[in-house]
Scaffold this active site. Structure first.
Site, mmCIF file in Angstrom:
data_model
loop_
_atom_site.group_PDB
_atom_site.id
_atom_site.type_symbol
_atom_site.label_atom_id
_atom_site.label_comp_id
_atom_site.label_asym_id
_atom_site.label_seq_id
_atom_site.Cartn_x
_atom_site.Cartn_y
_atom_site.Cartn_z
ATOM 1 N N LYS A 113 0.872 -1.268 0.189
ATOM 2 C CA LYS A 113 0.050 0.004 -0.069
ATOM 3 C C LYS A 113 0.758 1.125 0.078
ATOM 4 C CE LYS A 113 -4.328 -2.375 1.401
ATOM 5 N NZ LYS A 113 -3.551 -3.776 1.486
HETATM 6 C C1 LIG Z 1 -4.398 -4.558 0.902
HETATM 7 C C2 LIG Z 1 -3.526 -5.885 0.933
HETATM 8 C C3 LIG Z 1 -3.859 -6.896 -0.039
HETATM 9 C C4 LIG Z 1 -5.018 -6.772 -0.979
HETATM 10 O O1 LIG Z 1 -4.972 -5.976 -1.952
HETATM 11 P P1 LIG Z 1 -6.456 -5.254 -2.511
HETATM 12 O O2 LIG Z 1 -6.054 -4.013 -3.344
HETATM 13 O O3 LIG Z 1 -7.263 -4.781 -1.734
HETATM 14 O O4 LIG Z 1 -6.776 -6.256 -3.668
HETATM 15 C C5 LIG Z 1 -3.114 -7.944 -0.240
HETATM 16 N N1 LIG Z 1 -2.006 -8.182 0.602
HETATM 17 C C6 LIG Z 1 -1.476 -7.126 1.244
HETATM 18 C C7 LIG Z 1 -0.360 -7.528 2.108
HETATM 19 C C8 LIG Z 1 -2.406 -6.104 1.633
HETATM 20 O O5 LIG Z 1 -1.944 -5.238 2.486
#
Ligand SMILES: *Cc1c(COP(=O)(O)O)cnc(C)c1O
Length: 471
Positions: A113
């Site tokens: 993120k």
């Molecule tokens: C947020 C997240 C996901 C999922 O991503 P999306 O964009 O919600 O599909 C997968 N792995 C990790 C470690 C995350 O923080």
């Protein structure tokens, strides 16, 4: 470039106008009115670019209301070795012939993120400064999103972050990551309740429209268009890293929850990036896998949502999925509105008999799911066969990749977090804890700043008022 709503009933907006907001007024999500097309000449020109240069090349196709020199400076300032640990920003490592991992989790909170949120922090500061505005971001987190938002917004002019987390429910590492921030504009609030309770407080405050307007309450949730746009860049970067020429195709494997990450992959493909398949991987919360296999989208309720060892994918409904469905149904806002009138009422929709679902193959999606036992086995396999320790979410991706990939097509599994973030499950799989990145060795010992509060909307509003009004 104008942005339109997936529900077709909001006026088109410019990029900066939707940057600070969330949903469109009609309840839909914003998307560009058409996807910019990338030519072979573009790919040839882009192959040798640095990450920051590539980010500018791509984002400038979506953002036409920030002067070019300013947007370039924002990209240069965001995607640095200092912030992301390597000059490549998203380094690609080979596991075996044609199977690779693209590392998206080398930012400050060691989860993917950061890739988008770091850009968002710099964009927010820039636009707020230009407009002489400020924003108070209110969010609820069970882990990754909250910390990524805080690390992106810390010290930014015009921005305060009020982040609610469930008291005593996050790991010691996650707590330390968030609560050890000492920046004046970051407010950690641990509520005596569950994540859903924290989320309900955020909804209640946001639904008080007068309060929201007076105290300039904003969000940085996963439906924010700028986050999706920022994520498009690493699909191009990964393509260039895994291929030798622009005649080749690749496939991506994406551990998915809210469909934000893979939505960016879908858009990269729609722009003309040579992507054969987008392989979607879920954990036990398989609402998206079910849709791509059957055509039925059936969001779960809280009781049906499992708490798993890949917790950042524990979702009951996939908030960004509406963006893909808009494209799937030929960009008909009327159709999306009809489908989501069922979803928003707690129901499901079934496209299994529709011509659109029959033609879904043109979008390149395939899907699979994983579970705790498969996750542990895949972490062990990666350690034994590829001498690499992967986190639990990436393991769900690799598990599905090994089942579904076409060995003739170079494949990139997106690494969405580093194993250090989920060390209990790694220890369960391997009998040892993963190494921590430098600088995070002892963060549990740092002093923490957090206010513990009841699940009480009025009290949390009062805290915001006291802070913003400085009384
Ligand atoms: C947020 C997240 C996901 C999922 O991503 P999306 O964009 O919600 O599909 C997968 N792995 C990790 C470690 C995350 O923080």
């Amino acid at each position: 470039m104008r942005y339109i709503s997936t529900r077709g009933q909001s006026a088109p907006q410019s990029f900066c106008d939707i940057l600070l907001g969330g949903l469109a007024p009609d309840g839909g999500l914003y998307l560009p009115e058409s996807y910019p097309q990338v030519s072979r000449a573009d790919l040839d020109a882009w192959r040798g670019l640095s990450y920051a240069e590539l980010a500018y090349a791509i984002l400038s196709r979506f953002i036409d209301d920030i002067p070019a020199a300013d947007l370039k400076a924002i990209c240069d300032k965001t995607y640095t070795e200092e912030v992301f640990g390597t000059p490549q920003i998203t380094p690609v490592r080979a596991l075996e012939g044609g199977l690779n991992i693209e590392g998206l989790s080398n930012g400050p909170t060691i989860a993917f993120k950061d890739m988008a949120m770091q850009l968002l922090g710099n964009l927010f500061e820039y636009v707020l400064d230009k407009r002489g505005q400020e924003i108070n971001i209110l969010g609820a987190t069970s882990g990754d999103t909250g910390s990524a938002a805080e690390y992106a917004m810390r010290g930014k002019r015009g921005v305060r972050v009020f982040m609610l987390s469930p008291h005593g429910r996050m790991s010691a590492f996650q707590r330390a990551q968030m609560y050890s921030l000492q920046d004046d504009n970051i407010y950690n609030i641990a509520v005596r309740g569950m994540f859903d309770d924290a989320q309900d407080v955020v909804k209640a405050v946001s639904n008080d429209h007068a309060f929201k307007a007076q105290y300039k309450i904003g969000a940085v949730n996963s439906i924010n268009w700028a986050r999706v746009a920022a994520q498009i860049v690493y699909y191009f970067k990964g393509y260039f890293a895994a291929t030798e020429s622009n005649d080749q195709q690749v496939s991506f494997v994406v551990p998915s929850g809210n469909f934000g990450n893979i939505c960016a992959g879908h858009i990269a493909r729609m722009m003309g990036l040579p992507v054969a398949q987008l392989i979607l991987a879920t954990n036990e919360n398989d609402v998206l896998d079910e849709f791509f296999r059957t055509g039925v989208y059936r969001p779960r309720n809280t009781a049906e949502t499992h708490a798993t060892s890949s917790p950042s994918m524990d979702i009951s409904k996939a908030s960004n999925f509406e963006r893909f469905v808009f494209d799937l149904v030929g960009r008909s806002g009327d159709t999306v509105r009809a489908l989501w009138s069922k979803v928003d009422a707690g129901g499901a929709f079934d496209l299994s008999a529709s011509p659109e679902f029959a033609a879904i193959g043109q979008f390149g999606f395939v899907s699979g799911s994983s579970n705790h036992a498969a996750r542990l086995a895949t972490i062990r396999k990666a350690d034994a066969d590829y001498a690499t320790v992967i986190d639990t979410h990436t393991a769900d991706g690799l598990k599905v990749a090994l089942e579904l990939r076409d060995p003739a097509v170079p494949t990139l599994v997106l690494e969405t977090a580093q194993p250090a973030k989920f060390e209990e499950t790694i220890a369960e799989a391997l009998g040892r804890k993963p190494a921590r990145p430098a600088g995070l060795d002892n963060i549990e010992a740092l002093p923490q700043r957090v206010e513990v509060m009841d699940v009480d909307v009025a009290a949390i509003k009062a805290l915001i008022v006291r802070t913003v009004d400085g009384v």
